[in-house]
Design a protein around this motif. Structure first.
Motif, mmCIF file in Angstrom:
data_model
loop_
_atom_site.group_PDB
_atom_site.id
_atom_site.type_symbol
_atom_site.label_atom_id
_atom_site.label_comp_id
_atom_site.label_asym_id
_atom_site.label_seq_id
_atom_site.Cartn_x
_atom_site.Cartn_y
_atom_site.Cartn_z
ATOM 1 N N ALA A 11 0.826 -1.223 0.000
ATOM 2 C CA ALA A 11 0.000 0.000 0.000
ATOM 3 C C ALA A 11 0.849 1.258 0.000
ATOM 4 O O ALA A 11 0.624 2.178 0.768
ATOM 5 N N ASP A 12 1.805 1.321 -0.909
ATOM 6 C CA ASP A 12 2.762 2.428 -0.904
ATOM 7 C C ASP A 12 2.781 3.176 -2.240
ATOM 8 O O ASP A 12 3.797 3.148 -2.929
ATOM 9 N N PRO A 13 1.699 3.871 -2.610
ATOM 10 C CA PRO A 13 0.383 3.974 -1.983
ATOM 11 C C PRO A 13 -0.565 2.909 -2.524
ATOM 12 O O PRO A 13 -0.288 2.294 -3.545
ATOM 13 N N ALA A 37 1.282 -4.003 4.856
ATOM 14 C CA ALA A 37 2.377 -4.871 5.297
ATOM 15 C C ALA A 37 3.737 -4.250 5.017
ATOM 16 O O ALA A 37 3.911 -3.520 4.047
ATOM 17 N N ASN A 38 4.674 -4.581 5.867
ATOM 18 C CA ASN A 38 6.076 -4.308 5.598
ATOM 19 C C ASN A 38 6.656 -5.563 4.971
ATOM 20 O O ASN A 38 6.931 -6.535 5.658
ATOM 21 N N THR A 46 7.417 5.129 2.523
ATOM 22 C CA THR A 46 6.431 5.879 3.299
ATOM 23 C C THR A 46 6.205 5.174 4.629
ATOM 24 O O THR A 46 6.054 3.948 4.655
ATOM 25 N N PRO A 47 6.171 5.891 5.749
ATOM 26 C CA PRO A 47 5.926 5.250 7.046
ATOM 27 C C PRO A 47 4.610 4.470 7.047
ATOM 28 O O PRO A 47 3.632 4.855 6.401
ATOM 29 N N LYS A 184 -0.622 15.425 3.262
ATOM 30 C CA LYS A 184 0.521 14.990 4.076
ATOM 31 C C LYS A 184 1.865 15.212 3.383
ATOM 32 O O LYS A 184 2.914 14.884 3.942
ATOM 33 N N HIS A 185 1.815 15.735 2.164
ATOM 34 C CA HIS A 185 3.042 16.016 1.395
ATOM 35 C C HIS A 185 3.906 14.763 1.243
ATOM 36 O O HIS A 185 5.119 14.789 1.486
ATOM 37 N N LEU A 186 3.275 13.676 0.830
ATOM 38 C CA LEU A 186 3.994 12.409 0.651
ATOM 39 C C LEU A 186 4.566 12.307 -0.762
ATOM 40 O O LEU A 186 4.081 12.941 -1.696
#
Length: 197
Positions: A11-13, A37-38, A46-47, A184-186
């Motif tokens: 999900a990044d993004p 998931a990591n 992205t955190p 969020k300025h991602l």
């Protein structure tokens, strides 16, 4: 017996492609459990808390009759086997669990932690991804290890998180996710690094 699909994603993004998959799963399973998931085989930009928030927005934006897609972030673990064990505690034993993976992950499966134990506890559903065909040797390897595997009759969208991060195509994402990214300025550091080159 309750049929539950387990779908973890980086999900990044999260993209419109993820939403298409979740909609399809919601029509074929009693319940769809999702988490950010990591992935130990990927480096994340992205955190996790932002990826979880974007995934929640993506799910909330879905237009499904069943409303059976739920985010259960507490299931997330670096090891899929641990996620499945947590899911069993959460949903009970009298269920049929199906782990959903993209076709791009099929060749990684042999390297997953205690893959034989995992394959004994879940069925696998492979979702074809554009540009990532079904690797027949990996498929045979999973079957040889005792895995129960199915291929989703779903044509995924030609969008990906990686392509969004590299090209910033807003069509790849849903409007709520785009808005969150702007608020969020991602993903801005990539634009900066490209300009410096």
């Amino acid at each position: 017996m309750l049929k539950i699909a387990l779908f973890g994603t980086s999900a990044d993004p999260p993209t419109a492609g993820h939403q298409t998959i979740l909609t399809w799963l919601s029509e074929h399973y009693d319940r769809v459990i999702v988490w950010a998931a990591n992935n130990p085989f990927k480096s994340h930009q992205t955190p996790l808390e932002h990826r979880v928030a974007m995934l929640q927005l993506l799910i909330a934006d879905m237009n499904t009759l069943q409303r059976n897609v739920v985010l259960e972030q507490e299931l997330s673990s670096l090891r899929t086997l641990e996620t499945v064990e947590k899911a069993k505690l959460s949903v009970g034993e009298d269920v049929e669990l199906t782990l959903v993976i993209g076709s791009d992950l099929l060749n990684q499966l042999p390297r997953w932690y205690r893959i034989e134990d995992l394959l004994r506890q879940v069925q696998l559903l492979v979702v074809p991804r554009p540009g990532h065909g079904i690797d027949e040797s990996s498929l045979s390897g999973v079957l040889h290890q005792g895995g129960k595997i199915a291929i989703a009759n779903l044509i995924g969208l030609e969008v990906s998180s990686t392509a969004y991060r590299e090209n910033k195509d807003p069509q790849a994402l849903t409007a709520p996710v785009v808005n969150y990214i702007h608020q969020k300025h991602l993903y801005e550091c990539q634009d900066t690094s490209k300009k410096k080159i």
